[in-house]
Design an enzyme around this catalytic site. Structure first.
Site, PDB file in Angstrom:
ATOM      1  N   GLU A 142      30.719  37.192 -44.648  1.00  0.00           N
ATOM      2  CA  GLU A 142      29.299  37.507 -44.860  1.00  0.00           C
ATOM      3  C   GLU A 142      28.822  38.794 -44.406  1.00  0.00           C
ATOM      4  OE1 GLU A 142      27.813  32.918 -45.513  1.00  0.00           O
ATOM      5  OE2 GLU A 142      27.463  33.668 -43.621  1.00  0.00           O
ATOM      6  N   CYS A 155      24.169  44.301 -41.303  1.00  0.00           N
ATOM      7  CA  CYS A 155      25.092  43.582 -40.158  1.00  0.00           C
ATOM      8  C   CYS A 155      26.521  43.575 -40.967  1.00  0.00           C
ATOM      9  CB  CYS A 155      24.442  42.253 -39.728  1.00  0.00           C
ATOM     10  SG  CYS A 155      25.374  41.330 -38.649  1.00  0.00           S
ATOM     11  N   CYS A 162      36.636  34.733 -36.025  1.00  0.00           N
ATOM     12  CA  CYS A 162      36.586  35.395 -34.943  1.00  0.00           C
ATOM     13  C   CYS A 162      37.453  34.645 -33.873  1.00  0.00           C
ATOM     14  CB  CYS A 162      35.313  35.451 -34.364  1.00  0.00           C
ATOM     15  SG  CYS A 162      35.120  36.312 -32.818  1.00  0.00           S
ATOM     16  N   CYS A 166      33.203  32.058 -28.660  1.00  0.00           N
ATOM     17  CA  CYS A 166      32.058  31.980 -27.798  1.00  0.00           C
ATOM     18  C   CYS A 166      31.358  30.779 -28.428  1.00  0.00           C
ATOM     19  CB  CYS A 166      31.074  33.241 -28.229  1.00  0.00           C
ATOM     20  SG  CYS A 166      31.947  34.791 -27.813  1.00  0.00           S
ATOM     21  N   CYS A 169      28.176  30.411 -30.817  1.00  0.00           N
ATOM     22  CA  CYS A 169      28.431  31.195 -32.008  1.00  0.00           C
ATOM     23  C   CYS A 169      28.924  30.401 -33.140  1.00  0.00           C
ATOM     24  CB  CYS A 169      29.173  32.223 -32.087  1.00  0.00           C
ATOM     25  SG  CYS A 169      28.838  33.643 -33.639  1.00  0.00           S
ATOM     26  N   GLY A 215      33.382  38.306 -36.153  1.00  0.00           N
ATOM     27  CA  GLY A 215      34.565  38.997 -35.641  1.00  0.00           C
ATOM     28  C   GLY A 215      33.967  39.677 -34.468  1.00  0.00           C
ATOM     29  N   GLU A 216      35.295  40.104 -33.745  1.00  0.00           N
ATOM     30  CA  GLU A 216      34.844  40.983 -32.397  1.00  0.00           C
ATOM     31  C   GLU A 216      35.530  42.462 -32.756  1.00  0.00           C
ATOM     32  OE1 GLU A 216      34.793  43.532 -29.714  1.00  0.00           O
ATOM     33  OE2 GLU A 216      34.078  41.476 -29.044  1.00  0.00           O
ATOM     34  N   LEU A 270      26.052  39.792 -23.581  1.00  0.00           N
ATOM     35  CA  LEU A 270      25.956  39.477 -22.239  1.00  0.00           C
ATOM     36  C   LEU A 270      25.697  37.994 -22.110  1.00  0.00           C
ATOM     37  CD1 LEU A 270      26.269  40.894 -19.338  1.00  0.00           C
ATOM     38  CD2 LEU A 270      24.017  40.949 -19.368  1.00  0.00           C
ATOM     39  N   HIS A 271      24.642  37.367 -22.496  1.00  0.00           N
ATOM     40  CA  HIS A 271      24.127  36.215 -22.450  1.00  0.00           C
ATOM     41  C   HIS A 271      24.198  35.150 -21.025  1.00  0.00           C
ATOM     42  CE1 HIS A 271      24.698  37.020 -26.622  1.00  0.00           C
ATOM     43  NE2 HIS A 271      26.053  37.138 -26.363  1.00  0.00           N
ATOM     44  N   CYS A 396      20.997  35.726 -36.743  1.00  0.00           N
ATOM     45  CA  CYS A 396      22.049  36.042 -35.489  1.00  0.00           C
ATOM     46  C   CYS A 396      22.551  34.960 -35.271  1.00  0.00           C
ATOM     47  CB  CYS A 396      21.501  36.866 -34.501  1.00  0.00           C
ATOM     48  SG  CYS A 396      22.523  37.199 -33.169  1.00  0.00           S
TER      49      CYS A 396
END
Length: 426
Positions: A142, A155, A162, A166, A169, A215-216, A270-271, A396
């Site tokens: 996407e 984006c 991924c 996380c 997500c 993805g990273e 960061l989170h 997001c």
């Protein structure tokens, strides 16, 4: 409210799987965060489908070499072709009218411009637009365009799924299949830019690109860096360096490599301001804890003489309390002092966007504003990101494509949904 979505069976007979995608050289990430990176610099472009090179796989330098070494042509011909592809959105060599017939015949024999297939696209009531793009017969990703006052941000995804897992997500629940090639990354920009009627250097509807999709990005380093080079090239999409942003969960060695090999804005997911909490939310933190991550960010900011954006997703009762805000403010002040630059750290507060089956919740508005106020009182720039595209699951953390998962995470998540009696929205 999230819109329910049916699972889509992709039957893309006209989009063969590239051998590079089959071999994959994918990134593997285990629960401890040990990472093995995949494709080397020109591997993806070097393995053509049907004997033809996809020109989307090449930045200016690669395309110049291809014209000189494979076609026996001058470099400036590569420049003409780049303009046809990325400025005028022409993919048929026969329509490239300032090229001679002999050169067009060579291109037909040795090259192609293969665009990702649009499986479907959705428009949000707020102007956000989302595309599901087929990457091969079994996988799709996407891509989301977000218009705002004076800017339009795309984006872009870097992987099918991924591997980092996380916890908050939606993409992570789909698992991981493989890296995207440079062609598949820049193809997302091409599809969106053509849809928007974007004309580089003239009618700019696409002003910013953020590598914040599925993805990273740093786990697919070479393909992402090459694609970002095309985005920033005047013969490509002509975006200023600061208008291309790469977001990472914290692959420390690759942040240092990025500082050497590219010149883009850096954002860090960061989170959490504490290692224990961040490891729970972002398992990669076990491999690269906060002190190592922040040191890498300091090196990046010093080298580029620019700020770093720290993304902080606010989750109710998890990381949204006053002690979290105060600890985050201390961490950001330490960063500014280490970089020796005012406002070197910028915090982007992102209220959690729910999706079916998640255990996390969005804080109420009062809690969000109280958290922001504590950061502002500490002298930090900390805007709250406005939720966009929520009605089409484009906000997001909500991106989910069609992933032939090789990590078994998708099957595990479906079992959790069934146990909770929640409908499958994957």
């Amino acid at each position: 409210m999230n819109t329910p979505r049916a699972t889509i069976d992709l039957t893309l007979a006209d989009a063969p799987i590239a051998p590079a995608a089959q071999a994959g050289a994918p990134v593997e990430v285990d629960v401890t965060g040990n990472i093995v990176t995949g494709l080397k610099k020109d591997d993806a472009a070097a393995v053509p489908v049907g004997g033809k090179r996809n020109l989307f796989d090449m930045d200016r330098a690669s395309l110049e070499r291809f014209f000189e070494e494979t076609l026996g042509e001058k470099k400036f011909r590569a420049h003409q072709v780049m303009k046809w592809i990325h400025h005028r959105y022409v993919t048929d060599f026969a329509d490239m009218t300032d090229l001679g017939k002999a050169l067009r015949a060579k291109l037909e024999a040795h090259a192609e411009v293969r665009v990702p297939q649009v499986v479907f696209d959705k428009a949000s009531t707020d102007g956000t637009h989302k595309w599901l793009l087929g990457m091969d017969p079994k996988n799709a990703i996407e891509t989301v365009y977000i218009p705002d006052k004076g800017r339009g941000t795309l984006c872009v995804s870097s992987q099918v799924g991924c591997a980092l897992n996380c916890q908050f997500c939606s993409t992570a629940t789909q698992g991981f299949n493989r890296n995207l090639t440079t062609a598949e990354i820049i193809g997302q920009v091409w599809v969106a830019a053509r849809h928007l009627g974007n004309v580089p250097h003239q009618q700019r509807k696409l002003t910013n690109v953020v590598m914040m999709g599925m993805g990273e990005p740093l786990a697919n380093f070479d393909n992402v860096v090459r694609a970002m080079s095309i985005m920033r090239d005047d013969l490509g999409y002509g975006l200023a360096n600061k208008r291309v942003t790469l977001s990472t969960a914290g692959m420390v060695p690759m942040i240092d490599r990025l500082a050497v090999e590219s010149d883009v804005s850096l954002a860090v997911s960061l989170h959490a301001p504490f290692d224990e909490l961040r490891t729970e939310l972002v398992p990669l933190n076990k491999k690269y804890p906060l002190d190592q991550l922040m040191d890498a960010c300091v090196r990046y900011a010093r080298g580029k003489k620019s700020s770093v954006t720290f993304e902080y997703t606010l989750m109710k009762g998890v990381n949204d309390q006053p002690q979290h805000a105060r600890a985050l403010a201390r961490l950001m002040r330490q960063f500014d002092n280490a970089v020796q630059m005012k406002d070197a750290a910028k915090v982007n507060l992102i209220p959690f966007n729910p999706y079916p089956g998640t255990r996390f919740e969005r804080p109420d508005e009062a809690a969000i504003r109280a958290f922001q106020k504590l950061l502002n009182e500490a002298g930090l720039i900390a805007p709250v990101r406005r939720t966009r595209g929520d009605d089409i699951d484009a906000a997001c953390g909500q991106l989910k494509g069609q992933v032939m998962d090789r990590t078994r995470r998708q099957a595990e998540f479906r079992k959790q949904l069934q146990a909770q009696g929640v409908g499958d929205a994957a």
